[in-house]
Design a protein around this motif. Structure first.
Motif, mmCIF file in Angstrom:
data_model
loop_
_atom_site.group_PDB
_atom_site.id
_atom_site.type_symbol
_atom_site.label_atom_id
_atom_site.label_comp_id
_atom_site.label_asym_id
_atom_site.label_seq_id
_atom_site.Cartn_x
_atom_site.Cartn_y
_atom_site.Cartn_z
ATOM 1 N N ASP A 5 11.817 12.559 0.841
ATOM 2 C CA ASP A 5 13.469 12.039 1.087
ATOM 3 C C ASP A 5 14.285 13.098 1.004
ATOM 4 O OD1 ASP A 5 15.754 10.888 0.419
ATOM 5 O OD2 ASP A 5 15.168 9.430 -0.870
ATOM 6 N N ALA A 6 15.183 13.028 2.464
ATOM 7 C CA ALA A 6 16.082 14.544 2.582
ATOM 8 C C ALA A 6 17.309 14.406 1.483
ATOM 9 C CB ALA A 6 16.743 14.229 3.850
ATOM 10 N N ALA A 7 17.317 13.291 0.525
ATOM 11 C CA ALA A 7 18.441 13.137 -0.433
ATOM 12 C C ALA A 7 17.816 13.429 -1.689
ATOM 13 C CB ALA A 7 19.011 11.938 -0.260
ATOM 14 N N ALA A 8 16.396 13.803 -1.715
ATOM 15 C CA ALA A 8 15.778 13.835 -3.029
ATOM 16 C C ALA A 8 16.260 15.400 -3.829
ATOM 17 C CB ALA A 8 14.441 13.756 -2.855
ATOM 18 N N SER A 9 16.028 15.393 -4.996
ATOM 19 C CA SER A 9 16.305 16.625 -5.809
ATOM 20 C C SER A 9 15.559 16.502 -7.261
ATOM 21 C CB SER A 9 17.924 17.015 -5.823
ATOM 22 O OG SER A 9 18.480 16.041 -6.703
ATOM 23 N N ILE A 10 15.582 17.665 -7.492
ATOM 24 C CA ILE A 10 15.116 17.770 -8.894
ATOM 25 C C ILE A 10 16.233 18.275 -9.862
ATOM 26 C CG2 ILE A 10 13.360 19.041 -10.521
ATOM 27 C CD1 ILE A 10 11.792 19.811 -8.504
ATOM 28 N N ARG A 11 16.626 17.435 -10.836
ATOM 29 C CA ARG A 11 17.619 17.716 -11.988
ATOM 30 C C ARG A 11 16.775 17.467 -13.148
ATOM 31 N NH1 ARG A 11 18.998 12.742 -13.568
ATOM 32 N NH2 ARG A 11 18.748 11.043 -12.340
ATOM 33 N N PRO A 12 17.761 17.859 -14.267
ATOM 34 C CA PRO A 12 17.808 17.735 -15.599
ATOM 35 C C PRO A 12 17.670 15.999 -15.567
ATOM 36 C CG PRO A 12 19.200 19.498 -15.435
ATOM 37 C CD PRO A 12 19.058 18.907 -14.077
ATOM 38 N N ALA A 13 16.874 15.225 -16.682
ATOM 39 C CA ALA A 13 17.078 14.078 -17.050
ATOM 40 C C ALA A 13 18.417 13.818 -17.770
ATOM 41 C CB ALA A 13 15.799 13.659 -17.824
ATOM 42 N N ARG A 14 18.914 12.761 -17.846
ATOM 43 C CA ARG A 14 19.813 12.256 -18.474
ATOM 44 C C ARG A 14 19.915 10.976 -19.291
ATOM 45 N NH1 ARG A 14 22.486 13.340 -12.945
ATOM 46 N NH2 ARG A 14 21.999 11.070 -11.852
ATOM 47 N N ALA A 15 20.793 10.488 -19.972
ATOM 48 C CA ALA A 15 20.635 9.446 -21.063
ATOM 49 C C ALA A 15 20.486 8.208 -20.122
ATOM 50 C CB ALA A 15 21.830 9.253 -21.871
ATOM 51 N N SER A 16 21.099 8.216 -18.894
ATOM 52 C CA SER A 16 21.023 6.850 -18.014
ATOM 53 C C SER A 16 19.687 7.092 -17.383
ATOM 54 C CB SER A 16 22.027 6.922 -16.821
ATOM 55 O OG SER A 16 22.196 7.959 -16.292
ATOM 56 N N ASP A 17 18.704 7.875 -17.369
ATOM 57 C CA ASP A 17 17.463 7.791 -16.783
ATOM 58 C C ASP A 17 16.496 7.214 -17.935
ATOM 59 O OD1 ASP A 17 18.464 9.069 -14.618
ATOM 60 O OD2 ASP A 17 18.032 11.036 -15.561
ATOM 61 N N CYS A 18 16.869 6.964 -19.027
ATOM 62 C CA CYS A 18 15.890 6.732 -20.128
ATOM 63 C C CYS A 18 15.033 5.494 -19.769
ATOM 64 C CB CYS A 18 16.270 6.686 -21.617
ATOM 65 S SG CYS A 18 16.905 8.163 -22.030
ATOM 66 N N SER A 19 15.408 4.447 -19.413
ATOM 67 C CA SER A 19 14.943 3.119 -18.899
ATOM 68 C C SER A 19 13.862 3.309 -17.684
ATOM 69 C CB SER A 19 15.484 1.978 -18.851
ATOM 70 O OG SER A 19 16.461 2.144 -17.806
ATOM 71 N N SER A 20 14.355 4.024 -16.762
ATOM 72 C CA SER A 20 13.544 4.514 -15.648
ATOM 73 C C SER A 20 12.338 5.321 -15.782
ATOM 74 C CB SER A 20 14.521 5.160 -14.763
ATOM 75 O OG SER A 20 15.432 4.456 -14.108
ATOM 76 N N LEU A 21 12.395 6.254 -16.784
ATOM 77 C CA LEU A 21 11.399 7.201 -17.260
ATOM 78 C C LEU A 21 10.424 6.294 -18.055
ATOM 79 C CD1 LEU A 21 13.577 10.300 -18.429
ATOM 80 C CD2 LEU A 21 11.840 10.339 -16.432
ATOM 81 N N ALA A 22 11.059 5.450 -18.954
ATOM 82 C CA ALA A 22 10.003 4.618 -19.551
ATOM 83 C C ALA A 22 9.220 3.666 -18.578
ATOM 84 C CB ALA A 22 10.632 3.537 -20.748
ATOM 85 N N ALA A 23 9.725 3.059 -17.644
ATOM 86 C CA ALA A 23 9.040 1.971 -16.765
ATOM 87 C C ALA A 23 8.150 2.964 -15.867
ATOM 88 C CB ALA A 23 10.185 1.364 -15.907
ATOM 89 N N LEU A 24 8.486 4.172 -15.484
ATOM 90 C CA LEU A 24 7.565 5.128 -14.615
ATOM 91 C C LEU A 24 6.332 5.515 -15.345
ATOM 92 C CD1 LEU A 24 8.940 7.849 -12.244
ATOM 93 C CD2 LEU A 24 6.896 8.129 -13.707
#
Length: 175
Positions: A5-24
């Protein structure tokens, strides 16, 4: 190999990512280790350990660092590096790559390699040891991935869930 994905990037995780990280995490863990149907033993483990709250706690811990692969549609992978976790083998490192997960549908696209390199670079930037990691001895795809990226097996340890033990290979970067 599919294009990234051309728009993809690596970045530090943030609080708003927590549910996505759990599901993944639940998706990857179950698809990797559960081959014959989900039973309560493994379901209870996964649902207790991969929660938004657990990721929120990790993000607040200075000895935990999480980087995510953010695509235009969401998080497709992450790496978690933990400091002050001694290697279970005769190796001086106290830094572990505790998790490197990429959604199965995105395997083979270079995301894991990019996350691995970013995690190794982050350890170096922070002055942390070169990390060790453990992966299930039967997880051939992971063992091939790490070997391809310069990791060598230095011993074994066990992953434990209640009274059950599962053999894991301990690896370190060979270079």
């Amino acid at each position: 190999m599919s294009p990234l994905d051309a728009a993809a990037s690596i970045r530090p995780a943030r609080a708003s990512d927590c549910s996505s990280l759990a599901a993944l995490s639940i998706e990857v863990w179950l698809s990797t280790y559960i081959r014959e149907g989900v039973n309560a033993f493994f379901a209870d483990y996964v649902l207790a350990h991969y929660t938004a709250d657990q990721f929120s706690k990790a993000l607040k811990d200075p000895s935990e660092k999480l980087l995510v692969w953010q695509s235009s549609n969401g998080i497709a992978g992450y790496i978690r590096v933990s400091h002050n976790l001694p290697c279970p083998c005769e190796h001086p490192s106290k830094t572990e790559i505790t998790t490197l997960y990429v959604q199965p549908r995105h395997h083979g696209k270079g995301i894991g390699q990019k996350l691995l390199n970013a995690g190794l670079s982050l350890c170096q930037e922070l002055g942390w040891d070169t990390p060790w990691l453990a992966t299930n001895s039967e997880n051939e795809p992971a063992l091939r991935f790490y070997a391809k990226h310069g990791f060598a097996i230095i011993g074994q340890t066990h992953f434990e869930i209640e009274d059950q033990r599962y053999c894991n290979e301990v690896l370190i970067p060979a270079r």
